[in-house]
Design a protein around this motif. Structure first.
Motif, PDB file in Angstrom:
ATOM      1  N   CYS A   8      79.322  18.020  62.070  1.00 41.18           N
ATOM      2  CA  CYS A   8      79.488  16.962  61.059  1.00 41.18           C
ATOM      3  C   CYS A   8      79.477  15.588  61.702  1.00 41.18           C
ATOM      4  N   SER A   9      80.152  15.429  62.809  1.00 38.58           N
ATOM      5  CA  SER A   9      80.178  14.127  63.465  1.00 38.58           C
ATOM      6  C   SER A   9      78.796  13.764  64.009  1.00 38.58           C
ATOM      7  N   ILE A  12      76.743  12.588  61.037  1.00 42.44           N
ATOM      8  CA  ILE A  12      77.172  11.240  60.635  1.00 42.44           C
ATOM      9  C   ILE A  12      76.643  10.196  61.609  1.00 42.44           C
TER      10      ILE A  12
END
Length: 117
Positions: A8-9, A12
């Motif tokens: 997820c990071s 992003i």
């Protein structure tokens, strides 16, 4: 769980990098003389800055602002009608509207509402 957070990071970070790159690429770099000149209430910025400002226009704008604020005061007054004492509500409403009416009559007598002068 840790692998999911890492994915997820990364997504992003890639999206942020893509947004920055697209912002730099899509930016229009031509300069327009009209768009870069200052604009103030319809006054021509190329003319003399010493031209007199219409005091009558200022008074009309001030009267508009006063009655605009009056509307914002009347709305809560209407909402509190069912929670307040009817007599005090009536007296406050009459007093408030009387003050506004006296101010309007004063402006009318002073001639601030006439466009003819």
């Amino acid at each position: 769980m840790s692998l999911l957070m890492l994915n997820c990071s990364m997504i992003i970070m890639l999206m942020m990098l893509l947004i920055i790159i697209l912002n730099l690429v899509a930016k229009k770099s031509f300069s327009d003389r009209e768009k870069s000149s200052p604009f103030e209430c319809g006054f021509d910025p190329k003319s003399s800055s010493r031209t007199p400002f219409s005091l009558h226009f200022f008074l009309i704008a001030l009267i508009f602002l006063i009655f605009d604020i009056e509307i914002t005061i009347l709305f809560p007054l209407i909402i509190t009608l069912k929670f307040s004492n009817p007599f005090s509500y009536f007296m406050f409403s009459i007093l408030f509207l009387l003050i506004l009416l006296l101010g309007l009559i004063h402006e009318w007598i002073q001639g601030a509402l006439n466009w003819s002068h």
